[in-house]
Design an enzyme around this catalytic site. Structure first.
Site: not given
Ligand code: GLN
Length: 484
Positions: A77, A152, A176
């Protein structure tokens, strides 16, 4: 047929020399070439680094040195620092940021021989539930590209689900990792607060943030955890506990394990197909020998408001550092220092991040602090206490991961409150600092994945993963169909 779907499958294939790490990486990039245009999982690809790491892995393998992650292609990420590789947090304010160091989790993965394929798309600074808040692009759900992948960590979930990485790292502040895992039909674990080092994770809400894995199955998740968890002197909040092997905990009997079903989580507003699938999972869990029992988490109705006070308060403070001075975007022309700060932040941050900074600044401001921030901290204690009381009666708690399946792109982007509600089942876990895993348990008629969540006692990941493993073994939830 070589199974390169899972860490375990790739490991076997590499070990038997059916494939080399270089061939594997080439095939992943070839797949990315084909699918990325439709899906948009990555912000930055790192082929030079990946092929160099693949060659190193191949050399290690030929000398007989192969660990569980040697040669495994992993996506990271874009809020996790990678030395010399752009780390943007999907924000314009960090569009040119080249971290001078690797996050601890990245060093651990590379030392274990894993290969970094690229940095994945996300909601800006991890604020969102759909990956639509990225300043660069949206990510589409690989199962059906009209839908969001969740967020997210949407890019990480989509990359794994679409086979554009074998596993990925995400971060979870309020859901997330788990929510996108459930939307994309994969497994996602948020570890106990303090289990995995946050050194090098760009801070959103430091008392809630944790890094964790997104994988195809539970065994892979345990394998990733074996490598990334553990004490780190560079993160003062990282727990000093002896290393554990989560993979060796898999397979133990779970006969008699007590599973709590919190009545406050089975409320109106859950999609019918989601509650049917989760009820099915409860029946399946019983078949593994677990005992199911209703429990109560009475402060559940306050979790969203508590979270949005505390997370925004912490974010407003953490994001104060992006002022155009030390790093990040700076407007080229300004008449005063104040104008430089204001304009850099005005241009650099997107609308959701600004909304949160304003909210967070407000709840911390003098005169309002006691009414909002202090109250929310008190409520956080009560929410944590609810779980501690429940864990006197049961060993784990089972809930849906999200109230609905993935929603359509654009469906909630104009309604922040609706968007915030998609985290209703995941947020309390972060407030209480607990470990929780999302596991696929079915699909809607439209073919959209549904997941359920198991929440464990603090630092009980070994147990949690084993229960998830036993469930997974007993059931045959079909994997969603992904375009080839
Ligand atoms: N969706 C939640 C939020 O927007 C949680 C995000 C996260 O876990 N990073 O704050």
């Amino acid at each position: 047929m070589i199974n390169t779907d899972t860490i375990h499958g790739v490991h076997q294939a590499l070990k038997k020399k059916e494939v080399s790490a270089r061939e594997l990486v080439a095939s992943i990039y070839e797949r990315i070439e084909r699918l990325e245009g439709d899906i948009g999982a990555y912000i930055t690809l790192t082929p030079d680094m990946a092929f160099a790491q693949a060659d190193a892995a191949d050399r290690a393998i030929s000398s007989g040195d192969i660990g569980p992650l040697t040669g495994i292609p992993i996506a990271i990420k874009d809020n996790i620092c990678t030395r010399g590789v752009r780390t943007t947090c999907a924000s314009h304010i960090l569009s040119d940021f080249l971290p001078p160091y690797d996050a601890t989790v990245v060093s651990l993965l590379t030392q274990a021989g894993a290969i970094c394929i690229g940095k994945t798309n996300m909601d800006e600074f991890a604020m969102g539930s759909s990956t639509e808040n990225s300043s660069y692009k949206i990510t589409r759900n690989p199962v059906n590209t009209a839908y969001v992948p969740g967020g997210s960590s949407g890019g990480s979930a989509a990359s794994v689900s679409a086979g554009m990485a074998v596993a990925a790292l995400g971060s979870d502040t309020g859901g997330s990792i788990r929510q996108p895992a459930s939307y994309c039909g994969i497994v996602g674990l948020k570890p106990t607060y303090g289990r995995v080092s946050r050194y090098g994770l760009v801070a959103f809400a430091s008392s809630l943030d944790q890094i964790g894995p997104l994988c195809k199955n539970v065994t892979d998740t345990a394998t990733m955890m074996d490598i990334i968890s553990g004490h780190d002197t560079r993160d003062a909040t990282c727990a000093k506990r002896p290393p554990e092997s989560y993979t060796s905990g898999l397979g133990a009997s779970i006969n008699g394990v007590r599973v709590g079903i919190p009545k406050e989580y089975f409320i109106e507003g859950i999609e019918g197909e989601v509650s049917a699938a989760v009820n099915g999972a409860i029946q399946d869990i019983k078949k593994t020998g677990c005992v199911v029992k209703e429990v109560s988490l009475p402060h559940t109705p306050y979790t969203i408001s508590t979270y949005y006070v505390l997370a925004t308060a912490e974010a407003s403070s953490n994001l104060a550092r992006y002022d155009g001075v030390r790093y990040g975007y700076r407007v080229p022309l300004a008449n005063s220092l104040l104008e430089m700060y204001t304009k850099s932040r005005m241009i650099g941050f997107g609308p959701e991040v600004k909304r949160r900074i304003m909210l967070g600044t407000y709840v911390l401001s003098s005169g309002y602090y006691d009414a909002y921030y202090k109250k929310a901290q008190q409520m956080r204690t009560l929410i944590t206490q609810d779980f501690m009381d429940v864990f006197k009666q049961v060993d784990v708690v089972l809930t849906p991961t999200a109230p609905t399946t993935a929603f359509k792109i654009g469906e909630k982007s104009d309604n922040p409150l609706q968007m915030y509600l998609s985290d209703i089942f995941t947020i309390s876990v972060n407030l209480a600092g607990l470990p929780a895993i999302s596991i696929p348990c079915g699909m809607s008629k439209e073919g959209l994945p549904i997941g359920f969540q198991l929440i464990g006692r603090p630092f009980d990941e070994t147990h949690l993963l084993n229960i998830a493993y036993q469930y997974e073994k007993k059931t045959t939830v079909c994997s969603p169909t992904i375009k080839n």
